[in-house]
Design a protein around this motif. Structure first.
Motif, PDB file in Angstrom:
ATOM      1  N   SER A   1       0.834  -1.201   0.000  1.00 24.87           N
ATOM      2  CA  SER A   1       0.000   0.000   0.000  1.00 24.87           C
ATOM      3  C   SER A   1       0.868   1.249   0.000  1.00 24.87           C
ATOM      4  CB  SER A   1      -0.943   0.025   1.216  1.00 24.87           C
ATOM      5  OG  SER A   1      -0.225   0.296   2.401  1.00 24.87           O
ATOM      6  N   VAL A   2       0.234   2.334  -0.412  1.00 24.63           N
ATOM      7  CA  VAL A   2       0.849   3.661  -0.384  1.00 24.63           C
ATOM      8  C   VAL A   2      -0.183   4.568   0.253  1.00 24.63           C
ATOM      9  CG1 VAL A   2       1.732   5.584  -1.761  1.00 24.63           C
ATOM     10  CG2 VAL A   2       2.110   3.230  -2.529  1.00 24.63           C
ATOM     11  N   ASP A   3       0.236   5.338   1.250  1.00 21.82           N
ATOM     12  CA  ASP A   3      -0.718   6.262   1.842  1.00 21.82           C
ATOM     13  C   ASP A   3      -0.031   7.541   2.274  1.00 21.82           C
ATOM     14  OD1 ASP A   3       0.304   4.367   3.922  1.00 21.82           O
ATOM     15  OD2 ASP A   3      -0.757   5.687   5.282  1.00 21.82           O
ATOM     16  N   ASN A   4      -0.852   8.546   2.454  1.00 19.80           N
ATOM     17  CA  ASN A   4      -0.418   9.838   2.925  1.00 19.80           C
ATOM     18  C   ASN A   4       0.720  10.412   2.079  1.00 19.80           C
ATOM     19  OD1 ASN A   4      -0.670  12.042   4.634  1.00 19.80           O
ATOM     20  ND2 ASN A   4       1.018  11.362   5.907  1.00 19.80           N
ATOM     21  N   LEU A   5       0.542  10.363   0.778  1.00 17.62           N
ATOM     22  CA  LEU A   5       1.513  10.983  -0.124  1.00 17.62           C
ATOM     23  C   LEU A   5       1.150  12.453  -0.238  1.00 17.62           C
ATOM     24  CD1 LEU A   5       3.902  10.721  -2.023  1.00 17.62           C
ATOM     25  CD2 LEU A   5       2.338  10.040  -3.813  1.00 17.62           C
TER      26      LEU A   5
ATOM     27  N   VAL B   1       7.390   1.843   5.558  1.00 17.70           N
ATOM     28  CA  VAL B   1       8.578   2.601   5.169  1.00 17.70           C
ATOM     29  C   VAL B   1       8.196   4.079   5.093  1.00 17.70           C
ATOM     30  CG1 VAL B   1      10.383   2.923   3.438  1.00 17.70           C
ATOM     31  CG2 VAL B   1       9.427   0.628   3.834  1.00 17.70           C
ATOM     32  N   HIS B   2       8.934   4.906   5.785  1.00 21.53           N
ATOM     33  CA  HIS B   2       8.712   6.354   5.759  1.00 21.53           C
ATOM     34  C   HIS B   2       9.663   6.954   4.729  1.00 21.53           C
ATOM     35  CE1 HIS B   2       9.384  10.511   7.517  1.00 21.53           C
ATOM     36  NE2 HIS B   2       8.114  10.510   7.161  1.00 21.53           N
ATOM     37  N   LEU B   3       9.110   7.809   3.853  1.00 16.70           N
ATOM     38  CA  LEU B   3       9.915   8.453   2.819  1.00 16.70           C
ATOM     39  C   LEU B   3       9.794   9.959   2.922  1.00 16.70           C
ATOM     40  CD1 LEU B   3       8.324   5.819   1.167  1.00 16.70           C
ATOM     41  CD2 LEU B   3      10.322   6.364  -0.204  1.00 16.70           C
ATOM     42  N   LYS B   4      10.914  10.636   2.718  1.00 12.42           N
ATOM     43  CA  LYS B   4      10.944  12.103   2.650  1.00 12.42           C
ATOM     44  C   LYS B   4      11.632  12.473   1.340  1.00 12.42           C
ATOM     45  CE  LYS B   4      11.383  14.319   6.756  1.00 12.42           C
ATOM     46  NZ  LYS B   4      12.101  14.792   7.948  1.00 12.42           N
TER      47      LYS B   4
ATOM     48  N   TYR C   1       4.880   3.982   2.725  1.00 12.54           N
ATOM     49  CA  TYR C   1       4.626   2.828   1.871  1.00 12.54           C
ATOM     50  C   TYR C   1       4.650   1.602   2.776  1.00 12.54           C
ATOM     51  CZ  TYR C   1       5.472   5.229  -2.639  1.00 12.54           C
ATOM     52  OH  TYR C   1       5.409   6.042  -3.744  1.00 12.54           O
ATOM     53  N   THR C   2       3.863   0.596   2.445  1.00 11.73           N
ATOM     54  CA  THR C   2       3.897  -0.669   3.167  1.00 11.73           C
ATOM     55  C   THR C   2       4.368  -1.747   2.205  1.00 11.73           C
ATOM     56  OG1 THR C   2       2.068   0.005   4.593  1.00 11.73           O
ATOM     57  CG2 THR C   2       2.564  -2.354   4.503  1.00 11.73           C
ATOM     58  N   PHE C   3       5.325  -2.536   2.669  1.00 10.78           N
ATOM     59  CA  PHE C   3       5.877  -3.634   1.871  1.00 10.78           C
ATOM     60  C   PHE C   3       5.728  -4.941   2.618  1.00 10.78           C
ATOM     61  CE2 PHE C   3       7.548  -0.351  -0.659  1.00 10.78           C
ATOM     62  CZ  PHE C   3       7.946  -0.912  -1.865  1.00 10.78           C
ATOM     63  N   VAL C   4       5.564  -6.027   1.872  1.00  6.77           N
ATOM     64  CA  VAL C   4       5.474  -7.369   2.432  1.00  6.77           C
ATOM     65  C   VAL C   4       6.682  -8.160   1.950  1.00  6.77           C
ATOM     66  CG1 VAL C   4       4.127  -9.513   2.467  1.00  6.77           C
ATOM     67  CG2 VAL C   4       2.956  -7.311   2.534  1.00  6.77           C
ATOM     68  N   ALA C   5       7.346  -8.838   2.875  1.00 11.86           N
ATOM     69  CA  ALA C   5       8.486  -9.685   2.527  1.00 11.86           C
ATOM     70  C   ALA C   5       7.977 -10.998   1.944  1.00 11.86           C
ATOM     71  CB  ALA C   5       9.330  -9.965   3.765  1.00 11.86           C
ATOM     72  N   LEU C   6       8.680 -11.493   0.936  1.00 14.52           N
ATOM     73  CA  LEU C   6       8.254 -12.715   0.256  1.00 14.52           C
ATOM     74  C   LEU C   6       9.325 -13.795   0.321  1.00 14.52           C
ATOM     75  CD1 LEU C   6       6.731 -11.039  -2.934  1.00 14.52           C
ATOM     76  CD2 LEU C   6       5.522 -11.813  -0.880  1.00 14.52           C
ATOM     77  N   ASP C   7       8.858 -15.049   0.448  1.00 16.16           N
ATOM     78  CA  ASP C   7       9.778 -16.188   0.402  1.00 16.16           C
ATOM     79  C   ASP C   7       9.983 -16.602  -1.059  1.00 16.16           C
ATOM     80  OD1 ASP C   7       7.628 -17.812  -0.425  1.00 16.16           O
ATOM     81  OD2 ASP C   7       7.369 -18.747   1.535  1.00 16.16           O
ATOM     82  N   PRO C   8      10.801 -17.633  -1.317  1.00 16.64           N
ATOM     83  CA  PRO C   8      11.046 -18.035  -2.711  1.00 16.64           C
ATOM     84  C   PRO C   8       9.797 -18.458  -3.495  1.00 16.64           C
ATOM     85  CG  PRO C   8      12.728 -18.936  -1.281  1.00 16.64           C
ATOM     86  CD  PRO C   8      11.682 -18.326  -0.383  1.00 16.64           C
TER      87      PRO C   8
ATOM     88  N   GLN D   1      -3.560   0.519  11.479  1.00 17.75           N
ATOM     89  CA  GLN D   1      -4.964   0.259  11.758  1.00 17.75           C
ATOM     90  C   GLN D   1      -5.856   1.058  10.814  1.00 17.75           C
ATOM     91  OE1 GLN D   1      -5.390   0.996  15.977  1.00 17.75           O
ATOM     92  NE2 GLN D   1      -4.705  -1.070  16.497  1.00 17.75           N
ATOM     93  N   LEU D   2      -5.500   2.293  10.545  1.00 17.47           N
ATOM     94  CA  LEU D   2      -6.276   3.102   9.610  1.00 17.47           C
ATOM     95  C   LEU D   2      -6.241   2.494   8.206  1.00 17.47           C
ATOM     96  CD1 LEU D   2      -7.992   5.569   9.081  1.00 17.47           C
ATOM     97  CD2 LEU D   2      -5.891   6.893   8.785  1.00 17.47           C
ATOM     98  N   ARG D   3      -5.061   2.051   7.748  1.00 20.35           N
ATOM     99  CA  ARG D   3      -4.952   1.397   6.436  1.00 20.35           C
ATOM    100  C   ARG D   3      -5.832   0.153   6.368  1.00 20.35           C
ATOM    101  NH1 ARG D   3       0.525   3.174   6.775  1.00 20.35           N
ATOM    102  NH2 ARG D   3       1.236   1.333   7.854  1.00 20.35           N
ATOM    103  N   LEU D   4      -5.817  -0.643   7.439  1.00 19.66           N
ATOM    104  CA  LEU D   4      -6.617  -1.874   7.460  1.00 19.66           C
ATOM    105  C   LEU D   4      -8.117  -1.566   7.453  1.00 19.66           C
ATOM    106  CD1 LEU D   4      -4.510  -4.010   9.959  1.00 19.66           C
ATOM    107  CD2 LEU D   4      -4.713  -4.345   7.485  1.00 19.66           C
TER     108      LEU D   4
END
Length: 170
Positions: free
Chosen positions: A57-61, A89-92, A111-118, A147-150
């Motif tokens: 997800s991407v929020d609060n851009l 992840v916080h970006l400036k 931004y929210t990222f999910v880690a992935l296995d093989p 919680q707000l994103r969910l």
């Protein structure tokens, strides 16, 4: 799994705004900036968990100031909190005008990222260890932002968002 410091995920990315990156007003297109921010966030999240990651997800851009043709874009990304399989992840973002020799704030986002296995299934990520005041502040706010994103994604009922309710209804 041993936790990792927020500073270990710190990523800096720079880009030059060229004519193909701009709109008819000579400003960097928002979509191009989001693309570059997505890359920086992917690098930061990958550094945190040592695995490939996917944007969830991407929020609060927030766009504060436009970045003009010929200016340099500076993007800083750092993991602000790790959950079970995801990371916020916080970006400036800053623009830099070399002709007039000044740097200015342009954007900020999460931004929210999910880690992935093989097998491209979500995999656990290390806990995040905040060290500075800013890192602690971002870390503490991340649960409410999650919680707000969910809620907005329909994955959580508002009455179950206890930390968010506590923050909003003090």
């Amino acid at each position: 799994m041993e936790g990792k410091k927020a500073s270990e995920s710190f990523t800096i990315m720079n880009e030059l705004v060229l004519p193909n990156d701009t709109n008819v007003f000579g400003n960097l297109m928002g979509g191009r900036l989001m693309y570059w921010m997505d890359i920086a966030a992917a690098i930061a999240s990958g550094k945190h968990c040592n695995a490939p990651c996917m944007t969830a997800s991407v929020d609060n851009l927030s766009f504060k100031n436009p970045i003009k043709l010929g200016n340099t874009v500076h993007i800083e990304a750092k993991v602000s909190r790790a959950f079970n399989t995801s990371m916020e992840v916080h970006l400036k973002v800053w623009g830099e005008d070399h002709l007039h020799q000044y740097r200015y704030e342009s954007n900020e986002a999460y931004y929210t990222f999910v880690a992935l296995d093989p097998n491209t299934n979500p995999r656990p990520v290390p806990a995040l260890i905040p060290e500075t005041e800013d890192e602690v502040s971002l870390y503490e706010g991340a649960l409410r932002r999650r919680q707000l994103r969910l809620i907005l994604a329909g994955k959580m009922k508002p009455h179950d968002a206890n930390e968010l309710k506590e923050f909003l209804f003090k």
